[in-house]
Design a protein around this motif. Structure first.
Motif, PDB file in Angstrom:
ATOM      1  N   GLU A 298     111.300  38.405 -58.617  1.00  9.97           N
ATOM      2  CA  GLU A 298     110.852  39.691 -57.901  1.00  9.97           C
ATOM      3  C   GLU A 298     112.857  39.900 -57.853  1.00  9.97           C
ATOM      4  N   ARG A 299     113.421  38.323 -57.842  1.00  9.27           N
ATOM      5  CA  ARG A 299     114.957  38.527 -57.711  1.00  9.27           C
ATOM      6  C   ARG A 299     115.430  38.772 -58.806  1.00  9.27           C
ATOM      7  N   LEU A 300     114.360  38.594 -60.371  1.00  8.47           N
ATOM      8  CA  LEU A 300     114.707  38.699 -61.484  1.00  8.47           C
ATOM      9  C   LEU A 300     114.560  40.641 -61.936  1.00  8.47           C
ATOM     10  N   LYS A 301     113.484  41.191 -60.602  1.00  7.19           N
ATOM     11  CA  LYS A 301     112.711  42.392 -60.847  1.00  7.19           C
ATOM     12  C   LYS A 301     113.937  43.419 -60.361  1.00  7.19           C
ATOM     13  N   TYR A 302     114.124  42.706 -59.379  1.00 10.01           N
ATOM     14  CA  TYR A 302     114.893  43.743 -58.124  1.00 10.01           C
ATOM     15  C   TYR A 302     116.685  43.096 -58.126  1.00 10.01           C
ATOM     16  N   GLN A 303     116.578  43.104 -58.777  1.00  9.95           N
ATOM     17  CA  GLN A 303     118.549  42.396 -58.307  1.00  9.95           C
ATOM     18  C   GLN A 303     119.063  43.748 -58.996  1.00  9.95           C
ATOM     19  N   ASP A 304     120.446  43.780 -58.373  1.00  5.78           N
ATOM     20  CA  ASP A 304     121.074  45.365 -58.807  1.00  5.78           C
ATOM     21  C   ASP A 304     121.726  45.673 -60.041  1.00  5.78           C
ATOM     22  N   GLY A 305     121.964  47.129 -60.347  1.00  2.00           N
ATOM     23  CA  GLY A 305     121.426  48.288 -61.426  1.00  2.00           C
ATOM     24  C   GLY A 305     121.036  48.232 -61.701  1.00  2.00           C
ATOM     25  N   ILE A 306     119.478  47.489 -61.620  1.00  2.00           N
ATOM     26  CA  ILE A 306     118.598  47.507 -62.863  1.00  2.00           C
ATOM     27  C   ILE A 306     117.366  48.654 -63.619  1.00  2.00           C
TER      28      ILE A 306
END
Length: 287
Positions: A279-287
């Motif tokens: 989830e950290r990879l999916k919801y990082q800023d700016g994606i």
């Protein structure tokens, strides 16, 4: 791929607030370029780093103002932005001013004085904005085409809307009942766009800010940052004082340490937990 920057800046500059265009082909950002007012403004660049162009310069008092917020309408045709004017001698034009313009910089119009933090709603016809002072602030729904503004119910002394749900039916932001400083007691709230229903996320005694960042695309979760007191964390300072302005002098400043954890909350149950690795990879800023 993470192999390196597509585009970057060097030297002393203040380029901030990157915002994706709805079609994903451009990025808008603010250049506050202190000391070079002719270069300050809102810029646009293609995602491959090409075609950098200045969309809007500073307004009526370029020597004493700067841009702060940008929000692009869902159809990509309009920009809502805030100019802050400080120390404008001999004028009443001070504080925060909400403006609207076409995304190419044309048709610049003043929306409202003393409103900031614009957030477009999915329908593209209305947006959220907040206004008030350190002692009291309120959330508004604005329709720039019709020229209408409606005030939403206040859940606390200070309230700021920060994000809107993908279907445009809900908003989320922060509220606080205290005026002891900019960093004290911010709680996450959810409210229907007409103000008829609302919910507030509970906090434990170590949490002092829950700040929503964005909604998941399915509309069922909010990703937010939780600020927690920590003896081993980063330093932050704040201001002590009572509610009346005259009681804030002399100012008392305090310092504390904190950590930040990125959280995910289910909007139906108001339960929250830290993001897992995927989830950290999916919801990082700016994606």
């Amino acid at each position: 791929s993470g192999s390196g920057p597509i585009f970057g800046f060097s030297g002393e500059c203040d380029k901030r607030m990157p915002v994706w265009s709805p079609d994903g082909q451009h990025i808008f950002f603010i250049d506050a370029n202190t000391g070079k007012e002719e270069e300050s403004g809102i810029y646009k660049i293609d995602i491959d780093g090409s075609n950098l162009s200045k969309i809007l310069g500073l307004g009526r008092y370029p020597g004493s103002s700067n841009h702060r917020d940008i929000s692009i309408s869902p159809n990509g045709e309009q920009i809502a932005f805030v100019e802050v004017c400080l120390d404008c001698p001999g004028t009443m034009w001070t504080g925060e001013h909400l403006y609207f313009a076409d995304s190419n910089g044309a048709s610049r119009d003043l929306g409202s004085r003393e409103l900031s933090s614009p957030v477009w709603i999915t329908d593209g016809e209305s947006l959220l904005a907040s206004g008030g002072s350190i002692y009291s602030s309120t959330t508004y729904v604005i329709n720039p085409t019709e020229g209408t503004t409606s005030e939403l119910p206040a859940l606390a002394e200070r309230q700021e809307a920060l994000i809107a749900s993908p279907d445009g039916t809900l908003l989320a932001g922060t509220i606080t009942d205290t005026v002891t400083g900019a960093y004290d007691g911010k709680r996450l709230f959810i409210m229907s766009i007409d103000g008829s229903t609302s919910s507030i996320l509970e906090q434990d005694e170590d949490t002092f800010i829950d700040k929503p960042k964005f909604w998941s695309t399915d509309g069922q979760h909010i990703i937010f940052d939780r600020f927690i007191y920590s003896e081993n964390g980063e330093f932050m300072s704040g201001r002590l004082g009572e509610r009346e302005p005259e009681q804030l002098n002399p100012l008392q400043v305090y310092e504390f340490q904190y950590d930040v954890t990125r959280m995910i909350m289910d909007i139906d149950t108001l339960t929250a937990r830290p993001l897992n690795e995927s989830e950290r990879l999916k919801y990082q800023d700016g994606i």
